[in-house]
Design an enzyme around this catalytic site. Structure first.
Site, PDB file in Angstrom:
ATOM      1  N   LYS A 255       0.871  -1.189   0.000  1.00  0.00           N
ATOM      2  CA  LYS A 255       0.000   0.000   0.000  1.00  0.00           C
ATOM      3  C   LYS A 255       0.901   1.229   0.000  1.00  0.00           C
ATOM      4  CE  LYS A 255      -4.435   1.239   0.467  1.00  0.00           C
ATOM      5  NZ  LYS A 255      -5.676   0.569   0.073  1.00  0.00           N
TER       6      LYS A 255
ATOM      7  N   ASP B 111      -7.159   4.516  -4.315  1.00  0.00           N
ATOM      8  CA  ASP B 111      -7.724   4.415  -2.964  1.00  0.00           C
ATOM      9  C   ASP B 111      -8.313   5.792  -2.674  1.00  0.00           C
ATOM     10  OD1 ASP B 111      -7.848   2.586  -0.456  1.00  0.00           O
ATOM     11  OD2 ASP B 111      -7.103   4.450   0.396  1.00  0.00           O
TER      12      ASP B 111
END
Ligand code: NDP
Length: 444
Positions: free
Chosen positions: A126, A166
């Site tokens: 991430k 995201d």
């Protein structure tokens, strides 16, 4: 002290000031106790949990960019490459002022298990930055994205690490980042997912997380002798996940009566008007205060409050820790039957315990929102094949993946005597797959 408690203590000591990371590790390791206790000696000798909670690599970098007035700004960029046991690192890029290393680590850690649950060959990673895209011009967004990718491109690639969107990173940002990667590295490859359809994107990727959320809820209800049809649903958020969760819920015959953004929330007793929502959020990029202009009978409230509405199903789709104990009590008092996490870790641990203790069907994010990353993996497959699959094919694959995720977590929960506890089931099912791959690859 048990091995699990030892490792939790180490994580807190070695990663100070990272409460979200501590929370994610605790939640996973606590629920893995039955599996870990059964293999305690072997796992301790192999330092398996220590290897699992320490990222393979974490990268932190400077992101300088110039605004429209000529002022230079400096943000911080992150990429945490947590675990590549089952495939290249895969996970989104979050652009939000609240981003820090601890938040990226929590998201990256969760991503390992989520990706394992999809059954596809993708590891956990991430990234993100504390850059705030709100109120920036297109040129400023491009300047930031290009500077961010100028550094990030050294560490990613179609077979190493494949980021996606995201919070704050949608199609526009992915486009600017992809363009800069191609310009510097000189290769046109599937290094990012969530790309536009004209340059290697996959049909259904935009809708995937929200659609997948409804597919898994549908399967869970079916297995409990019920359906989504005619249910009333509360959704939080008004971004990518929320929008397409609302769309699929309406297609399945339910009525979604709420949505929210970071300043307030909307209650529309006739059901959220999706065209209005898309126009406000995707086209005009405005606040939800505008919604009342499209639907005069709706209500707009400042602050929090989505979970006070009487509904059958609650779908938190905004951000971490947005549904707390007080909210859980309000939902239970109003007779909620199911809660499924569209966002990552939106439910606080005490709220989750309360929902489970009160017999609410609870689907954790790593299972419930896995449709996004699963479809990203399908985008990677199409890029490798240099072909685009039709909408119906990708949608059918997504649906089948979500059905499989549900049955895998249900089976894992039953195997260890936790029938109906999908939090335990998801953690165990994801963990078992990752551990098998880690063991096969030796001490690395
Ligand atoms: P978006 O940026 O598209 O939307 C996020 C929404 O949540 C916006 O409505 C935003 O409001 C609201 N929000 C963000 N931060 C806060 C906050 N601190 N308090 C209240 N509301 C907030 O993001 P996504 O829809 O893509 O992501 C939502 C969640 O789903 C995240 O947890 C993400 O990690 C998770 N997720 C996303 C996937 C995807 O494919 N996109 C895949 C799997 C999980 P505002 O408009 O005011 O900023």
């Amino acid at each position: 002290m048990s091995y699990v408690d030892d490792v939790i203590e180490q994580v807190i000591k070695q990663n100070p000031n990272e409460p979200e990371f501590h929370q994610a590790v605790k939640e996973v390791l606590e629920s893995l106790r039955p599996v870990i206790t059964a293999n305690e000696d072997k796992f301790r000798r192999d330092a398996l949990l220590e290897r699992l909670v320490n990222p393979e690599r974490q990268i932190k970098f400077r992101v300088p960019w110039i605004d429209d007035k000529g002022q230079v700004h400096v943000n911080t960029g992150y990429r945490v490459q947590f675990n590549s046991a089952i495939g290249p690192y895969k996970g989104g890029i979050r652009l939000h002022p609240s981003v820090n290393l601890g938040i990226i680590k929590f998201l990256s850690f969760e991503q390992i298990f989520k990706n394992a649950l999809t059954g596809l060959p993708i590891g956990g990673g991430k990234g993100g930055s504390d850059f705030d895209p709100k109120g920036k011009s297109d040129r400023e967004i491009m300047a930031f994205c290009q500077s961010f990718m100028t550094e990030l491109c050294k560490y990613i690639g179609a077979d190493t690490d494949v980021p996606a969107g995201d919070i704050g990173t949608g199609a526009r940002e992915i486009g600017y980042m992809f363009g800069q990667y191609k310009r510097i590295r000189g290769v046109f490859e599937g290094v990012l997912t969530g790309k536009g359809l004209s340059y290697g994107g996959s049909l259904v990727r935009t809708e995937a997380t929200g659609y997948g959320l409804l597919y898994i809820v549908e399967e869970m209800l079916k297995c409990h002798g019920d359906t989504i049809e005619d249910k009333t649903i509360a959704v939080s958020g008004a971004g990518n996940v929320a929008t397409y969760a609302i769309e699929k819920a309406h297609q399945l015959g339910a009525k979604v009566v709420t949505c929210s953004d970071s300043t307030g929330w909307v209650y529309d007793p006739d059901g959220i008007d999706l065209n209005a929502l898309k126009e406000i959020k995707e086209v005009k990029r405005e606040r939800l205060t505008e919604y009342k202009k499209y639907r005069p009978k709706s209500e707009y409230h400042e602050g929090r409050g989505v979970w006070t509405v009487k509904v059958d199903i609650a779908l938190p789709c905004a951000t971490q820790n947005e549904l707390n104990l007080e909210d859980a009590k309000a939902l239970v008092a109003n007779g909620v039957m199911a809660v499924a996490e569209g966002a990552n870790m939106p439910t606080t641990p005490d709220a989750m315990d309360y929902l489970l203790a009160n017999g609410v069907l609870f689907l954790p994010g790593k299972a419930a929102n896995a449709g996004g990353v699963a479809t990203s993996a399908l985008e990677m497959s199409q890029n490798s094949e240099r072909i685009c699959w039709p909408f119906e094919k990708v949608d059918a694959m997504l649906k089948q993946i979500m059905i499989n995720v549900y049955h895998n977590i249900d089976k894992a929960a039953k195997k260890y005597g936790y029938e109906g506890n999908y939090v335990v089931g998801a953690n165990i099912a994801g963990f078992e797959k990752v551990v098998e791959a880690m063991n096969a690859q030796g001490i690395v």
